[in-house]
Design a protein around this motif. Structure first.
Motif: not given
Length: 276
Positions: A162-163, A166-167, A169-170, A216-217, A220-221, A223-224
């Motif tokens: 997942t990490n 997320v990265t 997508f960022q 959003l960018f 999202l950080e 969520l890590k």
């Protein structure tokens, strides 16, 4: 002074600057995941970026005007060939899974420049992915996210959890916003049938979308699983630098506004991380 300007223009036109940007984002990924400097994958990405970008930019010229190429373009061709050799050399040092991923991105790059699509879904005779209505910015962002996040991590045996998602997508969001000043600049040249984002919603709304995407960018950080203060601060500064360049972008911007300053923002991000 004239010589320095020629050298600088070659630096831009031969895609060295954009390759350094891709190199920087790849190194940012390694730093974020605590992975030591991976010379093979970073140098491969650098040489592959020059090779790929010059192929996309100059394929048509080389194909249809080979005998009449200027000395400038011939020099870029020779330089691109040297980078291609460097790319092949470092490719031999990569993991097998990395080579499989590279093959996929290589196919996308090839189709981005080579005519292969039917006329009915394009606005002109070029028949490549680059000219599919509304698709250009997303292809570039997807390739950059894959090359600068997935490739370095796979080559270092990091599981795609997942990490990583997320990265990735960022990075996709970040590169998409980086493209907006280019899209605004190209309003003077792009056919309306390309359906770029500024063409569809206007410059003001494009900037508003860019602001939301940058928020959003950054968000999202959080969520890590682990929040690193240095990485978060460097990302915040990078976000504000990007925001400033987005706000002041216009269709009559200077020659180097996007091609040098905006494209250099990933280098700022890398330098911030290295300093911290």
């Amino acid at each position: 002074m004239a010589l320095l300007k020629q050298i600088f223009n070659f630096y831009i036109d031969s895609s060295i600057h954009v390759a350094l940007a891709v190199f920087a984002l790849s190194w940012v990924t390694l730093l974020e995941f605590g992975i030591p400097y991976d010379r093979a994958v970073l140098y491969f990405i650098f040489f592959a970026s020059i090779t790929g970008y010059n192929f996309v930019k100059y394929f048509g010229l080389a194909r249809f005007h080979h005998r009449s190429l200027t000395n400038w373009l011939k020099l870029i061709q020779v330089f691109s060939l040297m980078c291609f050799i460097g790319m092949c050399y470092f490719a031999l040092k990569l993991e097998l899974i990395s080579l499989v991923v590279i093959l996929g991105f290589g196919v996308v790059t090839f189709l981005y420049a080579i005519p292969f699509l039917p006329n009915k879904i394009l606005y002109d005779k070029h028949k490549n992915l680059r000219n599919v209505s509304g698709l250009k910015v997303y292809i570039i962002a997807l390739v950059w996210a894959g090359v600068t996040v997935v490739l370095p991590l796979l080559n270092n045996h990091v599981p795609l959890d997942t990490n990583v998602v997320v990265t990735g997508f960022q990075r996709f969001v970040f590169v998409t916003v980086l493209m907006f000043p280019f899209e605004i600049r190209d309003l003077n040249y792009d056919s309306l049938k390309l359906a770029t984002i500024p063409q569809q919603i206007g410059i003001k709304n494009t900037k508003m979308v860019g602001v939301l995407l940058l928020m959003l960018f950054f968000l999202l950080e959080f969520l890590k699983p682990q929040l690193n203060v240095e990485h978060t601060v460097s990302m915040l500064i990078t976000m504000f630098v990007t925001l400033m360049f987005l706000i002041f972008a216009n269709r009559n911007q200077g020659r180097y506004y996007s091609s040098f300053w905006v494209e250099g923002i990933p280098l700022v991000w890398l330098l911030l991380l290295l300093v911290f």
